[in-house]
Design a protein around this motif. Structure first.
Motif, short mmCIF file in Angstrom:
data_model
loop_
_atom_site.label_atom_id
_atom_site.label_comp_id
_atom_site.label_asym_id
_atom_site.label_seq_id
_atom_site.Cartn_x
_atom_site.Cartn_y
_atom_site.Cartn_z
N GLU A 1 0.80 -1.22 0.00
CA GLU A 1 0.00 0.00 0.00
C GLU A 1 0.83 1.27 0.00
O GLU A 1 0.37 2.32 -0.44
N ASP A 2 2.07 1.20 0.49
CA ASP A 2 2.95 2.37 0.51
C ASP A 2 3.56 2.58 -0.89
O ASP A 2 3.50 1.69 -1.74
N ASP A 3 4.16 3.73 -1.09
CA ASP A 3 4.76 4.04 -2.40
C ASP A 3 6.26 3.77 -2.48
O ASP A 3 6.84 3.90 -3.56
N PHE A 4 6.90 3.40 -1.37
CA PHE A 4 8.36 3.36 -1.37
C PHE A 4 8.91 2.34 -2.37
O PHE A 4 9.96 2.55 -2.97
N PHE A 5 8.20 1.24 -2.58
CA PHE A 5 8.65 0.24 -3.54
C PHE A 5 8.06 0.51 -4.92
O PHE A 5 8.74 0.40 -5.94
N LYS A 6 6.79 0.89 -4.94
CA LYS A 6 6.08 1.06 -6.22
C LYS A 6 6.59 2.25 -7.02
O LYS A 6 6.77 2.16 -8.24
N GLN A 7 6.79 3.39 -6.36
CA GLN A 7 7.00 4.62 -7.10
C GLN A 7 8.25 4.62 -7.98
O GLN A 7 8.20 5.08 -9.13
N PRO A 8 9.40 4.11 -7.50
CA PRO A 8 10.57 4.07 -8.39
C PRO A 8 10.33 3.24 -9.65
O PRO A 8 10.83 3.57 -10.72
N LEU A 9 9.52 2.20 -9.53
CA LEU A 9 9.20 1.38 -10.70
C LEU A 9 8.25 2.12 -11.63
O LEU A 9 8.43 2.12 -12.86
N ILE A 10 7.25 2.77 -11.06
CA ILE A 10 6.29 3.54 -11.85
C ILE A 10 7.00 4.66 -12.59
O ILE A 10 6.75 4.93 -13.77
N ASP A 11 7.94 5.33 -11.90
CA ASP A 11 8.71 6.41 -12.51
C ASP A 11 9.53 5.91 -13.70
O ASP A 11 9.87 6.69 -14.59
N ALA A 12 9.85 4.63 -13.70
CA ALA A 12 10.63 4.04 -14.79
C ALA A 12 9.74 3.51 -15.91
O ALA A 12 10.24 2.91 -16.86
N GLY A 13 8.42 3.74 -15.79
CA GLY A 13 7.50 3.34 -16.84
C GLY A 13 6.90 1.96 -16.68
O GLY A 13 6.26 1.44 -17.61
N ILE A 14 7.06 1.37 -15.52
CA ILE A 14 6.52 0.03 -15.26
C ILE A 14 5.13 0.16 -14.64
O ILE A 14 4.92 0.96 -13.72
N GLN A 15 4.19 -0.62 -15.11
CA GLN A 15 2.84 -0.63 -14.55
C GLN A 15 2.83 -1.57 -13.35
O GLN A 15 3.01 -2.78 -13.49
N VAL A 16 2.62 -1.00 -12.16
CA VAL A 16 2.67 -1.78 -10.92
C VAL A 16 1.28 -1.80 -10.29
O VAL A 16 0.68 -0.75 -10.06
N GLU A 17 0.78 -2.99 -10.02
CA GLU A 17 -0.53 -3.14 -9.39
C GLU A 17 -0.41 -4.02 -8.16
O GLU A 17 0.60 -4.72 -7.96
N ILE A 18 -1.44 -4.00 -7.32
CA ILE A 18 -1.44 -4.78 -6.09
C ILE A 18 -2.76 -5.57 -6.00
O ILE A 18 -3.74 -5.20 -6.64
N PRO A 19 -2.79 -6.63 -5.20
CA PRO A 19 -4.05 -7.38 -5.02
C PRO A 19 -5.11 -6.51 -4.34
O PRO A 19 -4.82 -5.43 -3.80
N ASP A 20 -6.34 -7.02 -4.34
CA ASP A 20 -7.41 -6.25 -3.71
C ASP A 20 -7.26 -6.25 -2.19
O ASP A 20 -6.42 -6.97 -1.64
N LEU A 21 -8.05 -5.43 -1.51
CA LEU A 21 -7.88 -5.22 -0.07
C LEU A 21 -8.00 -6.52 0.72
O LEU A 21 -7.17 -6.79 1.61
N HIS A 22 -9.00 -7.31 0.42
CA HIS A 22 -9.18 -8.56 1.16
C HIS A 22 -7.96 -9.46 1.01
O HIS A 22 -7.49 -10.08 1.99
N GLU A 23 -7.42 -9.52 -0.19
CA GLU A 23 -6.23 -10.34 -0.42
C GLU A 23 -5.01 -9.75 0.28
O GLU A 23 -4.17 -10.50 0.81
N ARG A 24 -4.92 -8.44 0.32
CA ARG A 24 -3.79 -7.83 1.02
C ARG A 24 -3.81 -8.18 2.50
O ARG A 24 -2.77 -8.43 3.12
N ILE A 25 -5.00 -8.20 3.07
CA ILE A 25 -5.13 -8.57 4.49
C ILE A 25 -4.75 -10.03 4.69
O ILE A 25 -4.03 -10.38 5.64
N GLU A 26 -5.20 -10.91 3.79
CA GLU A 26 -4.87 -12.33 3.90
C GLU A 26 -3.37 -12.56 3.74
O GLU A 26 -2.76 -13.37 4.46
N ILE A 27 -2.76 -11.87 2.78
CA ILE A 27 -1.31 -12.02 2.56
C ILE A 27 -0.55 -11.57 3.79
O ILE A 27 0.44 -12.19 4.20
N GLN A 28 -1.00 -10.48 4.43
CA GLN A 28 -0.35 -10.01 5.64
C GLN A 28 -0.43 -11.05 6.75
O GLN A 28 0.54 -11.28 7.48
N GLU A 29 -1.59 -11.68 6.88
CA GLU A 29 -1.75 -12.71 7.91
C GLU A 29 -0.80 -13.88 7.68
O GLU A 29 -0.18 -14.40 8.62
#
Length: 227
Positions: free
Chosen positions: A131-159
């Motif tokens: 959810e933070d930008d520290f990993f995503k933003q440098p990739l996005i700035d380089a022209g890479i399309q970065v996406e993440i799972p939906d909220l429910h999946e993010r919670i499950e992955i964290q668990e």
């Protein structure tokens, strides 16, 4: 031969992966009985980890102290064995004037994606990292399309990640990530941007390439050591 320092214990199960991978890679390169010259500096992770939720003002200073301690051991290069701590490292690196290479997990991931001409990637990690930008933003700035799972999946992955960080690996976790890869099959690659996640992906069959950030750091470190 050059000697690498590992800032580990963040968490201990994934630090073992770094230790194993570095020794495997250098033996593949050099053969014989060669193993990787390294310093394993295993910190007490509790204070830093406890600040991830609402104590980020303190984390860069805590990391700075640990890095200063490890640099006193005079390594030739440094690996921070944690994805999230690179956010803190980026906040302090300019003031530290570190004289040895730091094998930066985000920079290496970005370069690897660009070299392979991948356009669309799925970022997997802790809920904070996704959810933070520290990993995503440098990739996005380089022209890479970065996406993440939906909220429910993010919670499950964290668990799941919380259990992996304790050394708990189950068949159910592997099955969960197999289903996840089957759902997000149209991506070029998945970034395993959490050092514990590869522990649950060993038996997962994925059409998108799995980018193991541990492997990228270790490969670059071994290249540095032997050249």
């Amino acid at each position: 031969m050059k000697r690498i320092a590992l800032l580990g214990g963040t968490s201990w199960p994934s630090t073992i992966e770094y230790y194993t991978k570095l020794n495997q890679l250098i033996n593949q390169e050099l053969g014989g009985h060669h193993s990787c010259p390294m310093i394993l500096y295993n910190i007490d992770y509790h204070e830093i980890k406890s600040g991830y939720a609402n104590g980020w003002n303190e984390i860069p200073g805590l990391l700075k102290t640990e890095i200063e301690n490890i640099l006193k051991l005079n390594p030739d290069g440094l690996i921070i064995c944690n994805n999230t701590l690179h956010k803190a490292f980026d906040l302090i690196k300019n003031e530290m004037h570190i004289q040895v290479p730091v094998f930066h997990i985000i920079d290496l991931t970005k370069t690897y994606i660009l070299e392979n001409n991948w356009q669309r990637v799925l970022l997997l990690g802790t809920k904070f990292t996704m959810e933070d930008d520290f990993f995503k933003q440098p990739l996005i700035d380089a022209g890479i399309q970065v996406e993440i799972p939906d909220l429910h999946e993010r919670i499950e992955i964290q668990e799941i990640q919380s259990e992996l960080a304790k050394g708990i690996i189950t068949k159910e976790y592997e099955e969960y990530f197999q289903k996840l890869t089957n759902k997000y099959v149209d991506y070029d690659a998945f970034i395993l941007a959490c050092t514990e996640l590869p522990l649950a992906f060993e038996k997962v069959n994925s059409k998108p390439v799995l980018i193991n950030t541990i492997t990228l750091q270790c490969q670059k470190a071994i290249e540095f050591i032997i050249n």
